[in-house]
Design an enzyme around this catalytic site. Structure first.
Site, PDB file in Angstrom:
ATOM      1  CB  ILE A 176     -11.934  32.647  17.383  1.00 48.80           C
ATOM      2  CG1 ILE A 176     -11.763  31.293  18.316  1.00 48.80           C
ATOM      3  CG2 ILE A 176     -12.049  33.940  18.116  1.00 48.80           C
ATOM      4  CD1 ILE A 176     -10.845  31.428  19.284  1.00 48.80           C
TER       5      ILE A 176
ATOM      6  CG  LEU B  20      -9.185  29.833   2.421  1.00 43.85           C
ATOM      7  CD1 LEU B  20      -9.997  29.706   1.192  1.00 43.85           C
ATOM      8  CD2 LEU B  20      -9.943  29.950   3.731  1.00 43.85           C
TER       9      LEU B  20
ATOM     10  CB  ILE C 221       0.502  34.985   8.573  1.00 46.47           C
ATOM     11  CG1 ILE C 221       0.906  33.620   9.432  1.00 46.47           C
ATOM     12  CG2 ILE C 221      -0.837  35.262   8.763  1.00 46.47           C
ATOM     13  CD1 ILE C 221       0.798  33.662  10.560  1.00 46.47           C
TER      14      ILE C 221
ATOM     15  CB  THR D 180      -3.999  29.774  23.972  1.00 47.57           C
ATOM     16  OG1 THR D 180      -4.641  28.668  24.734  1.00 47.57           O
ATOM     17  CG2 THR D 180      -2.605  29.215  23.603  1.00 47.57           C
ATOM     18  CG  ASP D 181      -6.281  28.867  28.694  1.00 50.51           C
ATOM     19  OD1 ASP D 181      -6.103  28.135  27.703  1.00 50.51           O
ATOM     20  OD2 ASP D 181      -7.363  28.609  29.525  1.00 50.51           O
ATOM     21  CD  GLU D 182      -4.529  24.432  25.360  1.00 52.52           C
ATOM     22  OE1 GLU D 182      -3.544  23.586  24.882  1.00 52.52           O
ATOM     23  OE2 GLU D 182      -5.501  24.030  25.022  1.00 52.52           O
TER      24      GLU D 182
ATOM     25  CE1 TYR E   3      -2.691  26.122  19.534  1.00 54.10           C
ATOM     26  CE2 TYR E   3      -3.138  25.564  21.871  1.00 54.10           C
ATOM     27  CZ  TYR E   3      -3.298  26.437  20.787  1.00 54.10           C
ATOM     28  OH  TYR E   3      -4.046  27.457  20.848  1.00 54.10           O
TER      29      TYR E   3
ATOM     30  CE  LYS F 213      -1.459  30.919  19.754  1.00 59.69           C
ATOM     31  NZ  LYS F 213      -2.066  31.798  18.615  1.00 59.69           N
TER      32      LYS F 213
ATOM     33  CG  ASN G  22     -12.874  31.159  22.357  1.00 64.47           C
ATOM     34  OD1 ASN G  22     -13.160  32.264  21.685  1.00 64.47           O
ATOM     35  ND2 ASN G  22     -12.164  31.289  23.503  1.00 64.47           N
TER      36      ASN G  22
ATOM     37  N   PRO H  71     -16.193   9.832  22.727  1.00 60.79           N
ATOM     38  CG  PRO H  71     -14.731  10.685  21.154  1.00 60.79           C
ATOM     39  CD  PRO H  71     -16.108  10.598  21.204  1.00 60.79           C
TER      40      PRO H  71
ATOM     41  NE  ARG I 133      -8.594  21.577  28.517  1.00 62.75           N
ATOM     42  CZ  ARG I 133      -7.758  20.921  29.169  1.00 62.75           C
ATOM     43  NH1 ARG I 133      -7.715  20.723  30.703  1.00 62.75           N
ATOM     44  NH2 ARG I 133      -7.026  20.124  28.423  1.00 62.75           N
TER      45      ARG I 133
ATOM     46  N   GLY J  11       0.331  13.356  27.702  1.00 58.03           N
ATOM     47  CA  GLY J  11       0.460  14.916  28.475  1.00 58.03           C
ATOM     48  C   GLY J  11      -0.643  15.676  28.860  1.00 58.03           C
TER      49      GLY J  11
HETATM   50  P1  NAD Z   1      -8.754  27.675  13.852  1.00 54.78           P
HETATM   51  O1  NAD Z   1      -8.120  26.491  13.832  1.00 54.78           O
HETATM   52  O2  NAD Z   1     -10.315  27.256  13.820  1.00 54.78           O
HETATM   53  O3  NAD Z   1      -8.798  28.723  12.732  1.00 54.78           O
HETATM   54  C1  NAD Z   1      -7.126  29.008  12.210  1.00 54.78           C
HETATM   55  C2  NAD Z   1      -7.498  29.885  11.069  1.00 54.78           C
HETATM   56  O4  NAD Z   1      -6.055  30.068  10.487  1.00 54.78           O
HETATM   57  C3  NAD Z   1      -8.022  29.043   9.733  1.00 54.78           C
HETATM   58  O5  NAD Z   1      -8.914  29.725   9.162  1.00 54.78           O
HETATM   59  C4  NAD Z   1      -6.855  28.622   8.948  1.00 54.78           C
HETATM   60  O6  NAD Z   1      -6.996  28.562   7.841  1.00 54.78           O
HETATM   61  C5  NAD Z   1      -5.892  30.009   9.112  1.00 54.78           C
HETATM   62  N1  NAD Z   1      -4.361  29.702   9.005  1.00 54.78           N
HETATM   63  C6  NAD Z   1      -3.610  28.685   9.509  1.00 54.78           C
HETATM   64  N2  NAD Z   1      -2.419  28.764   9.048  1.00 54.78           N
HETATM   65  C7  NAD Z   1      -2.453  29.976   8.402  1.00 54.78           C
HETATM   66  C8  NAD Z   1      -1.464  30.654   7.690  1.00 54.78           C
HETATM   67  N3  NAD Z   1      -0.023  30.303   7.780  1.00 54.78           N
HETATM   68  N4  NAD Z   1      -1.456  31.976   7.268  1.00 54.78           N
HETATM   69  C9  NAD Z   1      -2.722  32.303   7.276  1.00 54.78           C
HETATM   70  N5  NAD Z   1      -3.952  31.907   7.833  1.00 54.78           N
HETATM   71  C10 NAD Z   1      -3.728  30.675   8.342  1.00 54.78           C
HETATM   72  O7  NAD Z   1      -8.563  28.249  15.031  1.00 54.78           O
HETATM   73  P2  NAD Z   1      -9.414  29.277  16.347  1.00 54.78           P
HETATM   74  O8  NAD Z   1      -9.938  28.354  17.260  1.00 54.78           O
HETATM   75  O9  NAD Z   1     -10.455  30.232  15.427  1.00 54.78           O
HETATM   76  O10 NAD Z   1      -8.266  29.819  16.948  1.00 54.78           O
HETATM   77  C11 NAD Z   1      -7.866  31.208  16.395  1.00 54.78           C
HETATM   78  C12 NAD Z   1      -6.660  31.676  17.371  1.00 54.78           C
HETATM   79  O11 NAD Z   1      -7.082  31.732  18.711  1.00 54.78           O
HETATM   80  C13 NAD Z   1      -5.467  30.809  17.320  1.00 54.78           C
HETATM   81  O12 NAD Z   1      -4.239  31.683  17.123  1.00 54.78           O
HETATM   82  C14 NAD Z   1      -5.521  30.015  18.797  1.00 54.78           C
HETATM   83  O13 NAD Z   1      -4.467  29.708  19.255  1.00 54.78           O
HETATM   84  C15 NAD Z   1      -6.508  31.089  19.448  1.00 54.78           C
HETATM   85  N6  NAD Z   1      -7.056  30.641  20.436  1.00 54.78           N
HETATM   86  C16 NAD Z   1      -8.163  29.478  20.505  1.00 54.78           C
HETATM   87  C17 NAD Z   1      -8.702  29.316  21.651  1.00 54.78           C
HETATM   88  C18 NAD Z   1      -9.997  28.248  21.371  1.00 54.78           C
HETATM   89  O14 NAD Z   1     -10.490  27.721  22.061  1.00 54.78           O
HETATM   90  N7  NAD Z   1     -10.341  27.946  20.100  1.00 54.78           N
HETATM   91  C19 NAD Z   1      -8.940  29.770  22.717  1.00 54.78           C
HETATM   92  C20 NAD Z   1      -7.647  30.814  23.020  1.00 54.78           C
HETATM   93  C21 NAD Z   1      -6.883  31.239  22.016  1.00 54.78           C
HETATM   94  O1  DAU Z   2      -7.621  26.730  26.289  1.00 49.03           O
HETATM   95  C1  DAU Z   2      -7.503  27.321  25.028  1.00 49.03           C
HETATM   96  C2  DAU Z   2      -7.402  26.201  24.138  1.00 49.03           C
HETATM   97  O2  DAU Z   2      -8.616  25.233  23.967  1.00 49.03           O
HETATM   98  C3  DAU Z   2      -6.843  26.751  22.581  1.00 49.03           C
HETATM   99  O3  DAU Z   2      -5.942  27.259  22.750  1.00 49.03           O
HETATM  100  C4  DAU Z   2      -6.828  25.645  21.452  1.00 49.03           C
HETATM  101  O4  DAU Z   2      -6.908  26.159  20.349  1.00 49.03           O
HETATM  102  C5  DAU Z   2      -8.310  24.844  21.838  1.00 49.03           C
HETATM  103  O5  DAU Z   2      -8.165  23.811  20.978  1.00 49.03           O
HETATM  104  C6  DAU Z   2      -8.505  24.183  23.034  1.00 49.03           C
HETATM  105  O6  DAU Z   2      -7.639  23.311  23.323  1.00 49.03           O
HETATM  106  P1  DAU Z   2      -8.292  21.983  24.416  1.00 49.03           P
HETATM  107  O7  DAU Z   2      -7.171  20.847  24.014  1.00 49.03           O
HETATM  108  O8  DAU Z   2      -8.494  22.694  25.749  1.00 49.03           O
HETATM  109  O9  DAU Z   2      -9.630  21.820  23.359  1.00 49.03           O
HETATM  110  P2  DAU Z   2     -10.366  20.460  22.891  1.00 49.03           P
HETATM  111  O10 DAU Z   2     -11.693  20.902  22.423  1.00 49.03           O
HETATM  112  O11 DAU Z   2      -9.480  19.680  21.853  1.00 49.03           O
HETATM  113  O12 DAU Z   2     -10.414  19.534  23.997  1.00 49.03           O
HETATM  114  C7  DAU Z   2     -11.146  20.035  25.431  1.00 49.03           C
HETATM  115  C8  DAU Z   2     -10.951  18.799  26.459  1.00 49.03           C
HETATM  116  O13 DAU Z   2     -11.807  17.507  26.045  1.00 49.03           O
HETATM  117  C9  DAU Z   2      -9.721  18.198  26.552  1.00 49.03           C
HETATM  118  O14 DAU Z   2      -9.296  18.152  27.898  1.00 49.03           O
HETATM  119  C10 DAU Z   2      -9.498  17.036  26.107  1.00 49.03           C
HETATM  120  C11 DAU Z   2     -11.039  16.603  25.961  1.00 49.03           C
HETATM  121  N1  DAU Z   2     -11.382  16.040  24.748  1.00 49.03           N
HETATM  122  C12 DAU Z   2     -11.463  16.597  23.544  1.00 49.03           C
HETATM  123  C13 DAU Z   2     -11.721  15.772  22.318  1.00 49.03           C
HETATM  124  C14 DAU Z   2     -11.481  16.193  21.063  1.00 49.03           C
HETATM  125  C15 DAU Z   2     -12.017  14.536  25.057  1.00 49.03           C
HETATM  126  O15 DAU Z   2     -12.246  14.188  26.259  1.00 49.03           O
HETATM  127  N2  DAU Z   2     -12.544  13.975  23.951  1.00 49.03           N
HETATM  128  C16 DAU Z   2     -12.150  14.364  22.540  1.00 49.03           C
HETATM  129  O16 DAU Z   2     -12.754  13.777  21.553  1.00 49.03           O
END
Ligand code: NAD
Ligand code: DAU
Length: 371
Positions: free
Chosen positions: A26, A48, A73, A147-149, A173, A177, A203, A228, A237, A307
């Site tokens: 993101i 990184l 950070i 996050t909504d989680e 996780y 958060k 996202n 899988p 979701r 879980g």
């Molecule tokens: P991501 O795992 O793709 O990226 C995380 C980034 O943070 C990476 O570039 C990593 O190198 C950096 N990072 C990790 N630890 C660090 C540290 N200690 N210092 C500096 N940088 C560090 O994550 P994302 O999916 O882009 O999510 C970004 C944020 O949005 C997170 O806080 C996540 O909880 C939140 N979020 C994600 C989603 C989603 O669906 N992906 C949804 C809602 C909220």
């Molecule tokens: O809701 C916001 C969250 O969404 C963010 O805070 C997290 O950072 C982000 O990773 C995401 O969490 P989820 O656990 O919902 O995302 P994930 O893509 O890991 O899984 C989405 C759904 O798919 C979940 O119900 C688990 C399922 N899944 C996931 C994987 C990786 C599978 O069925 N098979 C898989 O191999």
């Protein structure tokens, strides 16, 4: 890569924001969108980790308004120096460990980064904020991306998560958060740090690391591997195209009420099985299998996530009515763009699916039982 600290011309650039975790999924989309839409310069502070990839930002790396700093950070001396030398008007905090399955496998890094390092960041930002002039102090913002989680899991007929929903995190996780959200809230309440928090749903889109459902399924399908699906595939979701999340964050930063939280979501609830079937259908159309069969033949139900939260859904009314935000993409338009992006960007895929990625896939999937 330039060294920000010895780059006097860049440091004079005002206004400036610091984005943490800007090399992740993101964050990299946010940096790109910010540079296109806003005037401020951007420092991207990223450690990184396995999830951070500068290949996601090659198109902006020569932009004179952008600089990258590799760092944690939680590194307080680095933060103190970076804040004093770049004098940002805002911090947007994306940096986190973000993958639920990894947190189940090993939670330590989640506690360290999402809680302890966020605390260190807040402490340094608080000290910096206290030194600003009254006008700068008033204008400053710390936006925490969450996050909504943190709200836990919904039943099939429960109303979607509003900001007033109680915190009920279920995985290491989401618990980490939730803890960071509480710290951010406390720094506002106790020290008057001008904070904003966003809680967003799932996202998807370009530059999504292929450990997560949607990119994993696209890449596995193309590689002829099994798809899988955990448990019965009926977990729900609420999917949001990543640039819609980025727009929401910019709006909250510009117009959000200090101390407030804003839920972000696109009202696109889908079961996981539905999502995987949509991906298979798109691939059948855009890159048909050589044998003429559907990619859906590769779907396999595997042992469930421990879980596993049943359903997430976001009520984004506050964001929509107070700030006028609307998602630009629905799931059908967004998922088509996403699949097309992965087909067109195989070089990016190659660059992120190296050693560490392969180790994770082996740990997580190799011996996973069929459901
Ligand atoms: P991501 O795992 O793709 O990226 C995380 C980034 O943070 C990476 O570039 C990593 O190198 C950096 N990072 C990790 N630890 C660090 C540290 N200690 N210092 C500096 N940088 C560090 O994550 P994302 O999916 O882009 O999510 C970004 C944020 O949005 C997170 O806080 C996540 O909880 C939140 N979020 C994600 C989603 C989603 O669906 N992906 C949804 C809602 C909220
Ligand atoms: O809701 C916001 C969250 O969404 C963010 O805070 C997290 O950072 C982000 O990773 C995401 O969490 P989820 O656990 O919902 O995302 P994930 O893509 O890991 O899984 C989405 C759904 O798919 C979940 O119900 C688990 C399922 N899944 C996931 C994987 C990786 C599978 O069925 N098979 C898989 O191999």
């Amino acid at each position: 890569m330039w060294d920000v600290f010895s780059d006097a011309a860049f440091k004079r650039r005002m206004p400036m924001i610091i984005v943490t975790g800007g090399a992740g999924f993101i964050g990299s989309n946010f940096v790109r969108e910010w540079l296109a839409a806003e005037q401020d310069s951007v420092v991207n502070l990223d450690k990184l980790t396995y999830a951070g990839n500068l290949r996601s930002l090659v198109d902006v790396e020569k932009n004179p308004r952008y600089r990258f700093v590799q760092g944690d950070i939680g590194d307080r001396p680095l933060l103190a120096k970076l804040l004093r030398e770049t004098r940002p008007r805002a911090i947007v905090n994306f940096a986190a460990e973000s993958h639920v399955d990894r947190s189940i496998h090993s939670a330590g890094e989640f506690i360290q980064t999402n809680i302890v390092s966020t605390f260190n960041l807040l402490e340094e930002v608080r000290a910096y904020h206290a030194e600003l002039s009254p006008a700068e102090r008033e204008a400053f913002r710390f936006l925490h991306v969450s996050t909504d989680e943190v709200y836990g899991s919904l039943g099939p007929n429960d109303p979607a998560f509003a900001e007033s929903h109680k915190y009920e995190p279920n995985s290491p996780y989401s618990a980490s958060k939730a803890a960071s959200d509480h710290l951010v809230r406390a720094y506002h309440h106790t020290y008057h740090l001008p904070v904003l928090t966003t809680n967003c749903s799932n996202n998807y889109g370009p530059y999504h690391f292929p450990e997560k459902l949607i990119p994993l399924m696209i890449l596995n399908a193309l590689a002829g591997k099994r798809l899988p699906v955990y448990g019965d595939g009926q977990n729900v979701r609420d999917w949001l195209y990543v640039t819609d999340h980025c727009t929401a964050i910019r709006m909250v930063l510009a117009k959000g009420r200090v101390g407030e939280t804003y839920n972000v979501g696109g009202r696109n609830e889908r079961t996981n099985l539905d999502v995987v079937n949509v991906i298979c259908k798109l691939l059948d159309e855009l890159k048909p299998r050589a044998d003429g069969k559907s990619y859906a033949a590769q779907i396999e139900f595997v042992a469930d996530r421990p879980g596993h939260d049943q359903r997430y859904a976001i009520d984004a009314t506050r964001l929509e009515t107070e700030l006028g935000w609307q998602a630009a993409e629905n799931f059908d338009t967004g998922i088509r763009k996403t699949v097309q992006w992965y087909l067109a960007n195989q070089d990016w895929v190659q660059s992120v699916t190296s050693g560490e990625y392969r180790n994770w896939v082996q740990t997580q999937y190799e011996n996973r039982a069929v459901a």
